[in-house]
Design an enzyme around this catalytic site. Structure first.
Site, short mmCIF file in Angstrom:
data_model
loop_
_atom_site.label_atom_id
_atom_site.label_comp_id
_atom_site.label_asym_id
_atom_site.label_seq_id
_atom_site.Cartn_x
_atom_site.Cartn_y
_atom_site.Cartn_z
N GLU A 21 0.96 -1.22 0.01
CA GLU A 21 0.31 0.12 -0.02
C GLU A 21 0.93 1.26 0.14
OE1 GLU A 21 -2.56 -1.15 3.35
OE2 GLU A 21 -4.00 -0.43 2.30
N GLU A 73 -7.61 7.14 9.60
CA GLU A 73 -7.79 8.10 10.57
C GLU A 73 -7.10 9.55 10.48
OE1 GLU A 73 -7.37 4.81 10.93
OE2 GLU A 73 -8.81 4.28 12.73
N LYS A 98 -12.85 3.67 2.23
CA LYS A 98 -11.62 3.03 1.43
C LYS A 98 -12.23 2.05 0.96
CE LYS A 98 -6.69 1.65 2.29
NZ LYS A 98 -5.71 1.18 3.26
N1 LIG Z 1 -8.64 1.52 12.06
C1 LIG Z 1 -7.94 1.28 10.78
N2 LIG Z 1 -7.63 0.22 10.68
C2 LIG Z 1 -6.96 -0.30 9.64
C3 LIG Z 1 -6.41 0.53 8.59
C4 LIG Z 1 -6.81 2.01 8.93
O1 LIG Z 1 -6.30 2.76 8.30
N3 LIG Z 1 -7.50 2.22 10.03
N4 LIG Z 1 -5.73 0.21 7.61
C5 LIG Z 1 -5.62 -1.40 7.24
C6 LIG Z 1 -5.10 -1.62 6.00
O2 LIG Z 1 -4.19 -0.55 5.31
C7 LIG Z 1 -6.30 -2.13 5.13
O3 LIG Z 1 -7.04 -0.94 4.87
C8 LIG Z 1 -5.82 -2.61 3.81
O4 LIG Z 1 -5.48 -4.09 3.98
C9 LIG Z 1 -6.04 -2.17 8.18
N5 LIG Z 1 -6.91 -1.65 9.30
#
Ligand SMILES: Nc1nc2c(c(=O)[nH]1)N=C([C@H](O)[C@@H](O)CO)CN2
Length: 128
Positions: A21, A73, A98
């Site tokens: 990513e 966030e 997302k």
């Molecule tokens: N609270 C969150 N949890 C997760 C995030 C995030 O940005 N905030 N991001 C991920 C990974 O990047 C996902 O979006 C791609 O596998 C996982 N959990």
């Protein structure tokens, strides 16, 4: 309270916690609501008396498109701060989707509300 909204603004950016990513842009979809007293603009019919939503959209496309945050966030908070500190908005709601990030779920993301006082003393953001 009157509001100006931007719905389903789609932007490609670097966002995520996994190695792949950090290299591959993904699409985030934004829904924005901004508090705005539209009465003066409605009386004068002049764009200078309101928030130009095209300017907001162009700024968000540039800011988000150049961003490289790990968490949604952090990105969502930064978007709210840009809107409040650069466009003089007293209240904003930002929803960041997302889409497709989680297998089995269509949407995943964050929704926040912020007020001008949340950023009291915060200077305008530079490009990330
Ligand atoms: N609270 C969150 N949890 C997760 C995030 C995030 O940005 N905030 N991001 C991920 C990974 O990047 C996902 O979006 C791609 O596998 C996982 N959990």
């Amino acid at each position: 309270m009157d509001k100006i909204f931007l719905s389903q603004l789609s932007v490609e950016c670097i966002v995520g916690i996994w190695d792949w990513e950090r290299r591959v842009k993904q699409t985030v979809i934004l829904d924005v609501e901004m508090a705005a007293d539209i009465r003066k603009a409605a009386a004068t019919d002049h764009i200078d008396d309101t928030i130009d939503y095209k300017r907001v959209a162009k700024r968000l496309l540039a800011f988000v498109g150049e961003s490289q945050y790990q968490l949604v966030e952090t990105l969502t908070e930064a978007i709210a701060r840009v809107i409040v500190t650069e466009f003089g908005v007293s209240w904003v709601k930002v929803r960041l989707n997302k889409r497709g990030a989680i297998r089995g779920a269509r949407d995943v993301g964050i929704e926040i509300e912020r007020r001008a006082e949340d950023y009291a003393g915060v200077t305008q953001q530079t490009q990330p």
